[in-house]
Design an enzyme around this catalytic site. Sequence first.
Site, short mmCIF file in Angstrom:
data_model
loop_
_atom_site.label_atom_id
_atom_site.label_comp_id
_atom_site.label_asym_id
_atom_site.label_seq_id
_atom_site.Cartn_x
_atom_site.Cartn_y
_atom_site.Cartn_z
N ASP A 1 0.81 -1.23 0.00
CA ASP A 1 0.00 0.00 0.00
C ASP A 1 0.85 1.28 0.00
O ASP A 1 0.50 2.24 -0.68
CB ASP A 1 -1.02 0.00 1.15
CG ASP A 1 -0.38 -0.30 2.50
OD1 ASP A 1 0.81 -0.66 2.53
OD2 ASP A 1 -1.08 -0.16 3.52
N ASP B 1 1.73 -9.49 4.02
CA ASP B 1 0.60 -9.22 4.92
C ASP B 1 -0.77 -9.51 4.29
O ASP B 1 -1.77 -9.61 5.01
CB ASP B 1 0.62 -7.75 5.37
CG ASP B 1 1.92 -7.36 6.05
OD1 ASP B 1 2.60 -8.26 6.57
OD2 ASP B 1 2.26 -6.17 6.05
O1 F6P Z 1 4.70 -5.14 5.49
C1 F6P Z 1 5.60 -6.17 5.66
C2 F6P Z 1 6.10 -6.23 7.06
O2 F6P Z 1 6.94 -7.36 7.14
C3 F6P Z 1 5.02 -6.26 8.15
O3 F6P Z 1 4.45 -7.51 8.30
C4 F6P Z 1 5.80 -5.78 9.35
O4 F6P Z 1 4.92 -5.16 10.27
C5 F6P Z 1 6.78 -4.80 8.78
O5 F6P Z 1 6.89 -5.10 7.41
C6 F6P Z 1 8.15 -4.83 9.42
O6 F6P Z 1 8.91 -3.79 8.95
P1 F6P Z 1 10.52 -3.69 9.05
O7 F6P Z 1 11.09 -4.55 7.97
O8 F6P Z 1 10.79 -2.24 8.82
O9 F6P Z 1 10.92 -4.15 10.40
#
Ligand code: F6P
Length: 364
Positions: free
Chosen positions: A119, A143
């Site tokens: 998104d 997700d």
């Molecule tokens: O959107 C993908 C995702 O893996 C989510 O499930 C999670 O909340 C987020 O990204 C984690 O983000 P980062 O890689 O910045 O820790």
Amino acid sequence: MTMKRKRIAMLTGGGDCPGINAVIRAVAKKAMLEKEMEVIGIEDGYHGIVNNLHRTLNYNDVSGILTLGGTILGTSKTANPYRYAIKKIDRLEFKDLSKIAIKNLKDLNLECLVCIGGDGTLGIAYRLFKDGIPIVGVPKTIDNDLRGTDITFGFDSAVSIATGGIDRIHTTAESLHRIMIVEVMGHTAGWIALYSGVAGGGDIILIPEIPYDIHRIAEKVKERNKKGKRFSIVVIAEGAKPKGGDIAIQRIVEESPDPVRLGGIGFVLGKHIEKATGLETRTVVMGHLLRGGTPTPFDRILATNLGTKAVDLVQDKKFGYMVGIKENSFVAVPLKDVAKGPKLIPLNHPLIKAARSLGTCFGD
Ligand code: F6P
């Protein structure tokens, strides 16, 4: 007279996930082989657009990457041309660099920019489209929370990894008569927790869409104990929260367009369960493991289909659209409908109903 070849570019934005390279391969191979197009790879998502980082992809660059995790183009979860974060020694400064980004893109003389992302990435893509850049989107995220499509590539792989983790947790839970909590990603939606929870035979599944009541969870655990089941498996989404309580925020990434990073609710719940039941409890956070490694066959096929359909949209000049799947058919979804917030699980979802009918507790 020789005809000038059409040129497309591709970028991957947001978190990496299994299947991105399969999409890159599908878009590039079809564009090269069937449409005789030139293909440019933008590096590190929108960071590459602002800083003019790109390279021409040739056939060998995109051959042999079907099963490869991550993205050969690199990605960024923080770069947004409309609010670009610049790190100063003691602070962050935000600048609107969209004019530079748009000029860089126009200088490339593109037929289309294919944006592969969730998104956040597709929301920015929509703004670029409104500012005159021809764009086609491809839905990516573990997700599965993207509007306009029933499924995103990466989700099946994440569910498969999470289910594998839950399967392994079963043996230690059973042997030591413990309550084991498995926390999975999913951001503000519970798709990964619901699907892996059901596939892994979770006794309690907690998702953001259904705030939980600790007393209901304790009752369920005790009821299982009475039946001789001296262990319980709880699958909890990182975005889940108790009734009237708060989500667990792990960190704030200031420079990110979506700054809140969730995580840690499993530990909070573990303490509460131990207090309410007196039973030993452990928490495992699967976290970024869910984004790693090779895509499942389902995701490889989905990515291949979505990538080739994206090239069809380019060919038909259907710009400002994302290729999606609705009731098993491919659809073109306007980007403006995609960037309207996360797709959450409807409370009457058939899988919730099915799980409830087997006695699975959702904490309510
Ligand atoms: O959107 C993908 C995702 O893996 C989510 O499930 C999670 O909340 C987020 O990204 C984690 O983000 P980062 O890689 O910045 O820790």
